[in-house]
Write a protein that holds these residues in place. Structure first.
Motif, short mmCIF file in Angstrom:
data_model
loop_
_atom_site.label_atom_id
_atom_site.label_comp_id
_atom_site.label_asym_id
_atom_site.label_seq_id
_atom_site.Cartn_x
_atom_site.Cartn_y
_atom_site.Cartn_z
N GLN A 9 1.04 -1.07 0.19
CA GLN A 9 0.20 -0.05 -0.16
C GLN A 9 0.78 1.71 -0.30
O GLN A 9 0.37 2.35 -0.69
CB GLN A 9 -1.12 0.00 1.40
CG GLN A 9 -2.12 1.24 0.98
CD GLN A 9 -2.47 1.03 -0.31
OE1 GLN A 9 -3.27 -0.28 -0.76
NE2 GLN A 9 -4.07 1.86 -1.14
N GLU A 10 1.80 1.29 0.65
CA GLU A 10 2.67 2.80 0.96
C GLU A 10 3.34 2.82 -0.70
O GLU A 10 3.25 4.49 -1.44
CB GLU A 10 4.03 2.12 1.50
CG GLU A 10 3.31 2.84 2.87
CD GLU A 10 5.51 2.54 3.85
OE1 GLU A 10 5.23 3.73 4.63
OE2 GLU A 10 5.86 1.67 4.41
N LYS A 14 2.29 6.45 -2.82
CA LYS A 14 3.68 6.66 -3.58
C LYS A 14 3.45 6.45 -4.98
O LYS A 14 3.51 8.19 -5.53
CB LYS A 14 5.44 6.52 -3.31
CG LYS A 14 6.56 7.41 -3.33
CD LYS A 14 6.49 8.29 -2.51
CE LYS A 14 7.42 8.82 -3.12
NZ LYS A 14 8.16 10.08 -2.05
N LEU A 15 3.16 6.51 -5.87
CA LEU A 15 3.35 5.65 -7.12
C LEU A 15 1.57 6.96 -7.70
O LEU A 15 2.09 8.33 -7.99
CB LEU A 15 3.00 4.92 -7.75
CG LEU A 15 2.66 4.10 -9.55
CD1 LEU A 15 3.60 3.41 -9.49
CD2 LEU A 15 1.13 4.44 -9.57
N LYS A 16 0.87 7.18 -6.87
CA LYS A 16 -0.67 7.66 -6.86
C LYS A 16 0.17 9.38 -6.77
O LYS A 16 -0.18 9.76 -7.83
CB LYS A 16 -1.42 6.61 -5.89
CG LYS A 16 -2.63 8.16 -6.60
CD LYS A 16 -3.58 7.37 -5.11
CE LYS A 16 -4.97 8.10 -5.64
NZ LYS A 16 -5.02 8.66 -7.25
N LYS A 17 0.16 8.94 -6.42
CA LYS A 17 0.74 11.12 -5.13
C LYS A 17 1.88 11.42 -6.33
O LYS A 17 1.85 12.50 -7.18
CB LYS A 17 2.15 10.87 -4.12
CG LYS A 17 1.92 12.37 -3.87
CD LYS A 17 3.29 12.63 -2.55
CE LYS A 17 3.94 13.45 -2.23
NZ LYS A 17 5.49 13.46 -2.23
N GLU A 46 -6.75 7.86 -14.03
CA GLU A 46 -6.66 7.66 -12.39
C GLU A 46 -5.85 6.52 -12.53
O GLU A 46 -5.22 6.28 -13.67
CB GLU A 46 -8.33 6.54 -12.25
CG GLU A 46 -7.86 5.58 -11.43
CD GLU A 46 -9.61 5.49 -11.21
OE1 GLU A 46 -10.22 4.65 -10.08
OE2 GLU A 46 -10.34 4.91 -12.29
N VAL A 47 -5.12 6.39 -11.58
CA VAL A 47 -4.61 5.60 -10.68
C VAL A 47 -5.48 4.88 -9.64
O VAL A 47 -5.98 5.43 -8.75
CB VAL A 47 -3.24 6.22 -10.33
CG1 VAL A 47 -2.39 4.86 -9.31
CG2 VAL A 47 -2.35 7.12 -11.46
N ASP A 48 -5.49 3.76 -9.79
CA ASP A 48 -6.60 2.91 -9.07
C ASP A 48 -5.94 2.59 -7.64
O ASP A 48 -4.77 3.14 -6.95
CB ASP A 48 -7.36 1.92 -9.96
CG ASP A 48 -7.00 0.73 -9.88
OD1 ASP A 48 -5.77 0.53 -9.18
OD2 ASP A 48 -7.14 0.37 -11.05
N GLU A 49 -6.76 2.14 -6.59
CA GLU A 49 -6.47 1.35 -5.57
C GLU A 49 -4.88 0.37 -5.30
O GLU A 49 -4.68 0.01 -4.68
CB GLU A 49 -7.46 1.66 -4.88
CG GLU A 49 -8.63 -0.77 -4.81
CD GLU A 49 -9.08 0.19 -6.39
OE1 GLU A 49 -9.54 -0.66 -7.36
OE2 GLU A 49 -9.43 1.20 -6.38
N ASN A 167 7.37 -1.82 -4.86
CA ASN A 167 6.96 -3.11 -4.72
C ASN A 167 5.59 -2.99 -4.74
O ASN A 167 5.29 -3.11 -3.31
CB ASN A 167 8.01 -3.84 -3.99
CG ASN A 167 9.41 -4.14 -4.44
OD1 ASN A 167 9.69 -4.29 -5.18
ND2 ASN A 167 9.85 -3.66 -3.56
N LEU A 168 4.46 -3.03 -6.04
CA LEU A 168 3.12 -3.27 -5.59
C LEU A 168 2.83 -4.23 -5.69
O LEU A 168 3.03 -5.76 -5.63
CB LEU A 168 3.04 -2.80 -6.94
CG LEU A 168 2.96 -1.30 -7.69
CD1 LEU A 168 3.44 -0.70 -9.17
CD2 LEU A 168 2.45 -0.24 -6.36
#
Length: 168
Positions: A9-10, A14-17, A46-49, A167-168
């Motif tokens: 999630q972190e 970061k990727l979304k931000k 969009e960058v999703d969850e 690392n997603l």
């Protein structure tokens, strides 16, 4: 520059931000009979969850043609004002998902598709990242410049930012 690898999630946050902050990235596709990447600017919808990045594009584009040969893509984001950078390697998934087209439709997209939301050329592109790396100073360009200069003059280890794998 320190290293801080982020996970789960972190990493997604970061990727979304970074993607939301920069918005337009260079999407690279890999033409079948070429040694070179084909890159075009693309504005994310969009960058999703889960960290997937969504776009709308045309079935008549070179990008669409290249994705018929290989789903491999690269996305590069760069914000030189804030010294924030992101490199993503991933896989592309193409659809004609009417719900997504409706969700992402706006005046900017309308400029590309003169036949409206029902334009048969509209495609939804989902980029599923499998590798990502970021560089982020967490401060302005001016402050970073002074930190780098102070580090050079004093030889001390002044923190100028962070970089790491997502690392997603």
């Amino acid at each position: 520059m320190g290293t801080e690898n982020l996970y789960n999630q972190e990493a997604v946050e970061k990727l979304k931000k970074i993607v939301d902050q920069i918005d337009i990235g260079m999407l690279g596709t890999y033409p079948k009979d070429s040694d070179y990447i084909h890159a075009i600017p693309m504005s994310r919808q969009e960058v999703d969850e889960e960290g997937n990045i969504w776009f709308l594009f045309s079935s008549e584009s070179e990008t669409h043609k290249h994705l018929q040969d290989t789903a491999k893509v690269s996305l590069l984001y760069s914000d030189v004002r804030n010294y924030s950078f992101l490199s993503i390697s991933g896989e592309a998934e193409i659809s004609q998902d009417r719900d997504r087209i409706e969700k992402y439709w706006n005046k900017m997209v309308e400029g590309w598709f003169d036949r409206g939301k029902e334009d048969p050329r509209i495609r939804v592109l989902k980029v599923v990242p499998y590798e990502a790396h970021y560089w982020d100073t967490k401060s302005s360009k001016l402050i970073t410049f002074f930190k780098v200069a102070a580090r050079a003059i004093t030889g001390s280890n002044i923190e100028t930012g962070e970089q790491g794998d997502l690392n997603l």
